[in-house]
Design an enzyme around this catalytic site. Structure first.
Site, PDB file in Angstrom:
ATOM      1  N   CYS A  54      62.283  53.024   7.246  1.00  0.00           N
ATOM      2  CA  CYS A  54      61.784  54.151   5.857  1.00  0.00           C
ATOM      3  C   CYS A  54      61.415  55.380   6.609  1.00  0.00           C
ATOM      4  O   CYS A  54      60.027  55.568   6.967  1.00  0.00           O
ATOM      5  CB  CYS A  54      60.901  53.426   5.060  1.00  0.00           C
TER       6      CYS A  54
ATOM      7  N   CYS B 195      58.565  57.073   4.712  1.00  0.00           N
ATOM      8  CA  CYS B 195      57.333  56.496   4.748  1.00  0.00           C
ATOM      9  C   CYS B 195      56.628  56.584   6.027  1.00  0.00           C
ATOM     10  O   CYS B 195      55.449  57.034   6.123  1.00  0.00           O
ATOM     11  CB  CYS B 195      57.417  54.881   4.667  1.00  0.00           C
ATOM     12  N   ASP B 196      57.435  56.873   7.240  1.00  0.00           N
ATOM     13  CA  ASP B 196      56.937  56.721   8.606  1.00  0.00           C
ATOM     14  C   ASP B 196      57.232  57.901   9.338  1.00  0.00           C
ATOM     15  O   ASP B 196      56.551  58.280  10.405  1.00  0.00           O
ATOM     16  CB  ASP B 196      57.184  55.390   9.172  1.00  0.00           C
TER      17      ASP B 196
END
Length: 329
Positions: free
Chosen positions: A156, A159-160
């Protein structure tokens, strides 16, 4: 809408005295969608049963480190902590949690009762059912992938990506998701190398052209990642192989983003509700109503586009309200 006769039969079944385990509502899945639905239904007095899963309760967030884009946490929150808080909040309002996996679902067209069977042999019956089982990232299944998951390997970018500022990044894939993530990650990484096993892409031409014009993105075709290498500090490089020439090489990378698609966890509901060609459950417009009365779906098992914790939680709220309206007919 249930007919008068069907309602009468359902009431007889419900109060016959030999089906004390007949629930108002069961929720299958324990990610943001499932727990949010449980919170809303619990507060409404329905005492939902949540079948959370045996091995991976909490959804994909339990495998995520720090979550910085979930509203209400200005300093971020660890994924497992966020899911634990949602679980405890659902239980506070009367939700019951069962740690098991659903293996099959059936629907009685006359009574409207749904029967849910789990892996350990228990059988539950309910008037309303919410499916919130999410989806799973497709994996490369190569050496080092599991070892460095959360330590460089991610599924993701949203997300990261932030964690790899000024570091070399690799994206694996050739579809819209891969090219979109490569473009997004170019804001953070010192470089982004997109690796695809073929010379042609499934991605939209405009996304391919955007990547080709981005000076921070390098595209490597006809190649596969064979191994992810690293140390105690996390991933450091990948070994790749050209599928045409057989030539191998090593590319430095601290972030390896796998973008080869998702698989919704919906096989157990096959034949009960309509799914699309990819296995995602189809719902009626902006609602969470499926093709079967009394069955609702929310989160990543429906959403093949956004796949974010906050959007899944919002859909879980809608599923709870849709189920409540159904139960109060």
């Amino acid at each position: 809408v249930k007919s008068c006769s069907a309602r009468l039969v359902a009431l007889v079944v419900r109060y016959s005295g030999n089906m004390s385990d007949l629930r108002d509502v069961i929720i299958v899945g324990s990610g943001p969608a499932g727990y949010t639905a449980a919170i809303y239904l619990g507060r409404a007095g329905f005492k939902p049963l949540v079948i959370a899963g045996a091995l991976t309760p909490g959804g994909q967030l339990v495998n995520t480190t720090e979550v910085e884009n979930f509203p209400g946490f200005p300093d971020g929150v660890m994924g497992p902590e966020l899911m634990d808080n949602m679980q405890r909040q659902a239980e506070k309002f009367g939700a019951e949690i069962v740690w098991d996996d659903v293996v099959s679902v059936s629907n009685n067209d006359v009574t409207g009762v749904k029967t849910v069977s789990v892996d350990q042999g228990d059988v539950f019956e309910t008037h309303a059912l919410i499916i919130a089982t999410g989806s799973e990232y497709r994996k490369l299944d190569i050496p080092g992938e599991a070892e460095y998951s959360g330590k460089g390997v991610s599924y993701c970018a949203t997300c990261d990506g932030f964690f790899f500022r000024d570091k070399p990044i690799i994206v694996v894939g050739g579809g819209d998701s891969a090219f979109t993530e490569a473009d997004f990650l170019s804001r953070f990484g010192s470089s982004v190398t997109l690796i695809h096993r073929r010379s042609e892409f499934r991605a939209s031409q405009i996304l391919v052209e955007r990547a080709q014009q981005n000076p921070k993105i390098t595209i490597v075709t006809d190649s596969v990642v064979e191994e992810i290498l690293g140390d105690d500090n996390g991933a450091q490089s990948v070994n790749i192989r050209n599928v045409i020439t057989g030539e191998t090489s090593t590319i430095a990378a601290n972030g390896i983003f796998v973008a080869i698609g998702h698989s919704p966890a919906t096989a157990f509901i096959d034949g009960i509700v309509q799914r699309d060609a990819g296995g995602y459950i189809q719902v009626d417009g902006a609602s969470t109503r499926t093709s079967t009365a009394g069955i609702f779906a929310a989160g990543d098992c429906v959403d093949s586009i956004y796949r974010q914790a906050i959007s899944a939680a919002g859909m879980g709220c809608r599923a709870a309200l849709d189920a409540q309206a159904y139960l109060q007919q």
